[in-house]
Design an enzyme around this catalytic site. Structure first.
Site, PDB file in Angstrom:
ATOM      1  N   SER A 715       1.004  -1.211   0.091  1.00  0.00           N
ATOM      2  CA  SER A 715      -0.033   0.001   0.009  1.00  0.00           C
ATOM      3  C   SER A 715       0.884   1.286  -0.152  1.00  0.00           C
ATOM      4  O   SER A 715       1.545   1.508  -1.034  1.00  0.00           O
ATOM      5  CB  SER A 715      -0.837  -0.119   1.061  1.00  0.00           C
ATOM      6  OG  SER A 715      -2.023   0.978   1.077  1.00  0.00           O
ATOM      7  N   ASP A 921      -7.528  -6.137  -6.211  1.00  0.00           N
ATOM      8  CA  ASP A 921      -7.665  -5.033  -5.232  1.00  0.00           C
ATOM      9  C   ASP A 921      -8.018  -3.763  -6.261  1.00  0.00           C
ATOM     10  O   ASP A 921      -7.741  -3.777  -7.621  1.00  0.00           O
ATOM     11  CB  ASP A 921      -6.092  -4.832  -5.036  1.00  0.00           C
ATOM     12  CG  ASP A 921      -5.865  -3.436  -4.302  1.00  0.00           C
ATOM     13  OD1 ASP A 921      -6.867  -3.027  -3.728  1.00  0.00           O
ATOM     14  OD2 ASP A 921      -4.929  -2.991  -4.312  1.00  0.00           O
ATOM     15  N   HIS A 978      -5.704  -6.925  -1.962  1.00  0.00           N
ATOM     16  CA  HIS A 978      -4.606  -5.894  -1.714  1.00  0.00           C
ATOM     17  C   HIS A 978      -3.793  -6.456  -0.777  1.00  0.00           C
ATOM     18  O   HIS A 978      -2.479  -6.112  -0.627  1.00  0.00           O
ATOM     19  CB  HIS A 978      -5.511  -4.421  -0.810  1.00  0.00           C
ATOM     20  CG  HIS A 978      -4.411  -3.430  -0.579  1.00  0.00           C
ATOM     21  ND1 HIS A 978      -4.064  -2.617  -1.601  1.00  0.00           N
ATOM     22  CD2 HIS A 978      -4.244  -2.925   0.793  1.00  0.00           C
ATOM     23  CE1 HIS A 978      -3.464  -1.555  -0.925  1.00  0.00           C
ATOM     24  NE2 HIS A 978      -3.117  -1.899   0.364  1.00  0.00           N
TER      25      HIS A 978
END
Length: 1002
Positions: A715, A921, A978
């Site tokens: 991220s 994601d 993710h």
């Protein structure tokens, strides 16, 4: 709508930038809480007054003043919005003063931006002239970029208030306020009978010469406004007394007419008449004076010349501080250009006018780049030549040239309205801001907007929005009073506090920013909530030395580690038994990195299950920014996960410490178990703390220092990891000597071998384009209508302009605007789907905890007393801290290209880089990650781009596709969101092991 929204972002960033750049004195910054009406009524004036008298005031009330002191305005008149029917917002004492103070930086900044645009981009001819003037002011040496024409409005731009009483005049520099209808300076009319020369002459008529001498203060009559062909023009006076006003030359001449020469000598401070505004072909131009006294104002040259016309040379010499006339603004092909002066201005302030400061004066007379005052034949606001009806109207011109009664334009040496100089408050800006990358602010990001929005009306438009929203000032704080809020329940309410802890610590500027966006139908908190991994924080418990398990307690049996190279950092290691929690049976360490006694970073170390003496060490970082790495520990790749029903740890056979020792670090400050009074809200500063931690850690545990070291994360770690790796590599070139437990250590070298970034945000300019694509073209089918996808993709043009502005300038307010606009326009529509933004295959099951109930279970587990005792922690656990997230955003950290460039740097240095992405994601989708890796500029770009994606089958079954060239690799993993290790634990462990041993793409 997009244009209007972008305009709002730009306008508000100007106001915020005024705070950041010191244009507003510190005492005007005010308090730190914005109060809605219900909150205000709940506590009441007494409480606020008590807080004002305390050491940490809640607000800063406006002191009471007598009615006589209050500004008077006619009934029905409003200072900022003539159409605003409610006087409530204007009745508050000091509202006008405070609002003016709030808006003044925006006015100053926008005028500067407008001037900068005109200064930087000029015609090719002017560029040619500048190349021949290498010794001009420093501003001319700045880099030039060619763009479309920017039509910044000058001081005589009429705007939409040009007619009637609504016309605005510029404020006098000694007064910060804006002139309103009832206080605007009045123009003085000039009657024809006041003229001492006839307005017209017949052909052949002889013109009387002017007097040869005038007494001090005597007014010189102006020459005729028009002459017939062949008519003889009288010469000007040979001498004038100090302060005497020189008459201007004729405004128009017929072909062949002889132009009178200017005076041969002028006294100090005397105002020089300007030359004719237009000449016919073949007409002879009079030369300028040969000498001028110090402080004398030089007349500008003609604004337009016909082909073949000879241009008069400029003066050969000027005294210190004397103002040089600018060259013509336009030339025809083949026209002869006068040479520049041979001696340049000295930086001295001259007598009389206070606005002409020589080469540093950038507000009014800027030499060849000045488009605000002398714009040549294209200037429709000031000098329009013989057809100019606004400026030179001949004998009936009553607005501009008024002869002896003209007090608005030509005042001679006492002119304070037009020549202000160093006392001009608009010029009181930090010098470093005058010649910096700020001048590219609007050029790159907002050029089209500036072309279509009159600069003069921006501040007024801002005031109208404030009036509409009901923003008032209570002391120095903008307070939103919701008394006049719309009653329609279909309209979403503006931001309210109540129990919403996410907004409780916003500064007034940040709150006003969000209110503006909300008024335009945008919910910025949606983007914050979905992209930043926020979770409502539990009430933090301050460190208590009475806790026997506290790391800092006097009874602790831990150890403090210090290094000579890091005098402000200390490592505190708890010699406890965290393995008693049953997370894993391997050796574990917990503790804190202390930074100057007010910042404390928490870490948890797990030794390798396999061969800790030889296996590599991995540092794991979650993103956010502001989200704890313990989420990765208990939900993704750690030794155990937490059962959401029983809150008991469950063994993870695919933990990344199967073949490596792993450090989980909560950073930056106030993330997870980390805490502190101070804040770190940008990646670069955070990287310095992480580098200090690694040095201290390996100093304390030298048995791991020689092992291979890798950094991995996901991220926002797409920002963190490139910067942290670069920080390590730069320091590895030097020598550091340490002191640990009282003995000297050898030179420390962090044996960094590679970095891994999963579903990261690294290059927003490329990655944001693929939100529309991912919404309708993902391998799992469309999740929005094609119309919605097209709308998202259509918003990318504006988004790209804003991000490009951030990339090219690095100017924080531009980066803030890019984040706010792009997050809402490109990511906001996803929230309507009800799906998990981290895995589009699933619904959002727990909105409060990142759509995953597992994150809520982790938070509950870590806030149990026996767990905190075993870990020796000092604060309750926060899964994600929204305040940190918003802090990074308002520092402009989200949209900078620094981190993409860092990847290039570490690749060029030979460090291996792996970018991997789960293909389900949305927030940092695989399409965007694949695209930015292809677009990255580095030595192997072409070969990497041309490489084919090949199937990756770790256990005989295809689990993804990837490619690589030299030390750069990309891998897409199927059926993963993710958090790749959460969805594909076995494949992710195989990816790590094969990457470390070099067999991933073999």
């Amino acid at each position: 709508m997009l244009m209007k929204q972008t305009f709002l972002y730009f306008l508000l960033t100007c106001v915020v930038s005024a705070q950041f750049n010191g244009y507003v004195p510190p005492e005007q910054n005010g308090g730190d809480i914005v109060v809605p009406k219900d909150f205000y009524e709940k506590f009441g004036e007494d409480f606020i007054r008590e807080q004002e008298e305390s050491s940490a005031p809640l607000m800063n009330p406006v002191p009471e003043r007598d009615e006589a002191e209050a500004p008077h305005h006619p009934k029905g008149h409003h200072e900022f919005n003539d159409d605003f029917e409610d006087d409530t917002a204007l009745e508050h004492p000091g509202f006008k003063d405070k609002l003016d103070s709030f808006l003044q930086p925006a006015r100053d900044f926008l005028h500067t931006v407008s001037d900068r645009l005109d200064n930087i981009f000029d015609d090719d001819e002017d560029e040619h002239v500048r190349e021949k003037r290498p010794h001009d002011s420093a501003d001319e040496d700045a880099p030039r970029r060619k763009h479309g024409k920017c039509k910044g409005k000058g001081k005589h731009h009429k705007g939409k208030h040009a007619k009637g009483k609504g016309k605005k005049s510029h404020p006098k520099p000694e007064d910060d306020s804006v002139f309103f209808d009832d206080e605007r300076p009045k123009h003085h009319e000039f009657d024809d009978e006041d003229r001492e020369f006839p307005a017209h002459h017949e052909p052949g008529e002889h013109m009387p010469p002017p007097p040869m001498h005038h007494k001090p203060g005597e007014h010189m009559p102006p020459p005729p406004m028009h002459h017939e062909p062949g008519e003889h023009m009288p010469p000007p006076p040979m001498h004038h007394e100090p302060g005497e006003h020189m008459p201007p030359p004729p405004m128009h001449h017929e072909p062949g007419e002889h132009m009178p020469p200017p005076p041969m000598h002028h006294e100090p401070g005397e105002h020089m008449p300007p030359p004719p505004m237009h000449h016919e072909p073949g007409e002879h131009m009079p030369p300028p004076p040969m000498h001028h006294e110090p402080g004398e104002h030089m007349p500008p040259p003609p604004m337009h010349h016909e082909p073949g016309e000879h241009m008069p040379p400029p003066p050969m010499h000027h005294e210190p501080g004397e103002h040089m006339p600018p060259p013509p603004m336009h030339h025809e092909p083949g026209e002869h250009m006068p040479p520049p002066p041979f001696k340049h201005h000295e930086l001295e302030e001259h007598e009389g006018p206070e606005h002409h400061r020589g080469p540093e004066d950038k507000e009014h007379h800027k030499g060849p780049k000045d488009k605000e005052h002398h714009k040549g034949p294209k200037d429709k606001e000031h000098h329009k030549g013989p057809k100019d009806k606004e400026h030179h109207k001949g004998p009936k011109d009553k607005e501009h040239h008024k002869g002896p009664k003209d007090k608005e334009h030509h005042k001679g040496p006492k002119d304070k309205e037009h020549h202000q100089g160093p006392k001009e408050k608009h010029n009181e800006r930090p010098e470093q801001n005058m010649q910096s990358s700020h001048e590219l602010l609007v050029i790159e990001a907002f050029a089209d907007l500036i072309n279509s929005v009159p600069v003069e009306e921006i501040a007024e438009e801002f005031s109208r929005f404030l009036d509409t929203l009901g923003i008032e000032y209570y002391g120095n704080i903008p307070v939103h009073i919701q008394e006049n809020a719309p009653k329609d329940s279909s309209i979403p309410p503006l931001f309210e506090f109540d129990d919403d802890l996410e907004l409780s610590d916003l500064t007034p500027e940040q709150f006003a920013y969000l209110e503006m966006l909300k008024a335009e139908g945008i919910d910025p908190m949606t983007a914050f909530r979905d992209q930043s991994h926020p979770a409502k924080p539990s009430n933090a418990q301050p460190a208590d030395s009475s806790r026997p398990y506290a790391v800092f307690s006097q009874e602790e049996n831990g150890e403090h580690v210090n290094l000579k190279a890091f005098p402000d950092h200390t490592l505190r290691v708890k010699d406890s038994k965290p393995e008693s929690l049953g997370i894993d049976t391997v050796k574990q360490y917990t503790g804190y990195l202390d930074v100057e006694d007010d910042r404390h970073l928490f870490f948890w170390f797990f030794e390798s299950r396999n061969d800790p003496e030889n296996d590599p060490v991995v540092l794991w970082l979650n993103g956010g920014p502001g989200c704890s790495s313990l989420t990765g520990l208990f939900m993704e790749l750690g030794p155990s996960s937490i059962n959401i029903e029983t809150l008991k740890p469950e063994y993870n056979p695919h933990s990344w410490n199967s073949n490596a020792s792993v450090i989980f670090l909560d950073q930056p400050i106030n993330t997870g178990f980390s805490n502190g009074d101070d804040s770190v809200l940008d990646t670069v500063t955070a990287g310095k703390d992480v580098y200090a931690f690694l040095n201290l850690f390996f100093a304390k545990f030298p048995q791991y220092a020689h092992l291979d070291f890798h950094i991995a994360g996901e991220s926002y770690a797409g920002h963190y990891i490139p910067q942290f790796a670069k920080e390590i590599m730069e320091h590895n070139q030097g020598a550091n000597f340490f002191v640990a437990s009282g003995y000297e250590m050898e030179k420390q070298y962090i044996n960094l071998k590679s970095v891994l970034i999963g579903n990261g945000l690294t290059d927003p300019l490329v990655q944001y384009y693929f939100y529309g694509k991912m919404a309708c073209e993902s391998p799992y089918g469309p999740i929005m209508s094609q119309e919605e996808c097209d709308r998202i993709t259509g918003a990318y043009d504006t988004c790209a302009k804003l991000i490009t502005g951030c990339y090219q300038t690095g100017f924080t307010p531009v980066c803030i605007g890019a984040s706010l606009y792009c997050n809402n326009a490109m990511i906001g529509p996803f929230t309507k789907t009800g799906l998990n933004i981290y895995d589009i295959r699933e619904e959002c099951r727990d909105q409060e905890h990142l759509c995953y109930p597992e994150t809520g279970a982790i938070e509950s587990y870590l806030n149990q007393e026996f767990v905190q005792e075993a870990l020796g922690v000092e604060y309750d656990y926060k899964g994600c801290n929204t305040e940190v997230n918003i802090g990074f955003l308002f520092k402009g950290d989200w949209m900078r290209k620094t981190f993409r460039d860092d990847v290039t740097a570490i690749l060029e240095a030979g460090l291996p880089v792996l970018i991997y992405a789960g293909d389900a994601d949305y927030i940092c989708n695989y399409m965007g990650n694949e695209a930015w890796t292809d677009a990255l500029e580095w030595a192997g770009q072409r070969e990497f781009y041309e490489a084919e994606l090949k199937p990756w089958s770790p256990n005989g079954k295809e689990a993804g596709r990837g490619k690589s060239f030299k030390n750069f690799g990309y891998l897409r993993l199927y059926e993963a969101g993710h958090m790749v290790p959460f969805n594909q634990p076995e494949a992710s462990l195989e990816m790590l092991n094969s990457w470390i041993d070099g067999s991933l793409f073999a």
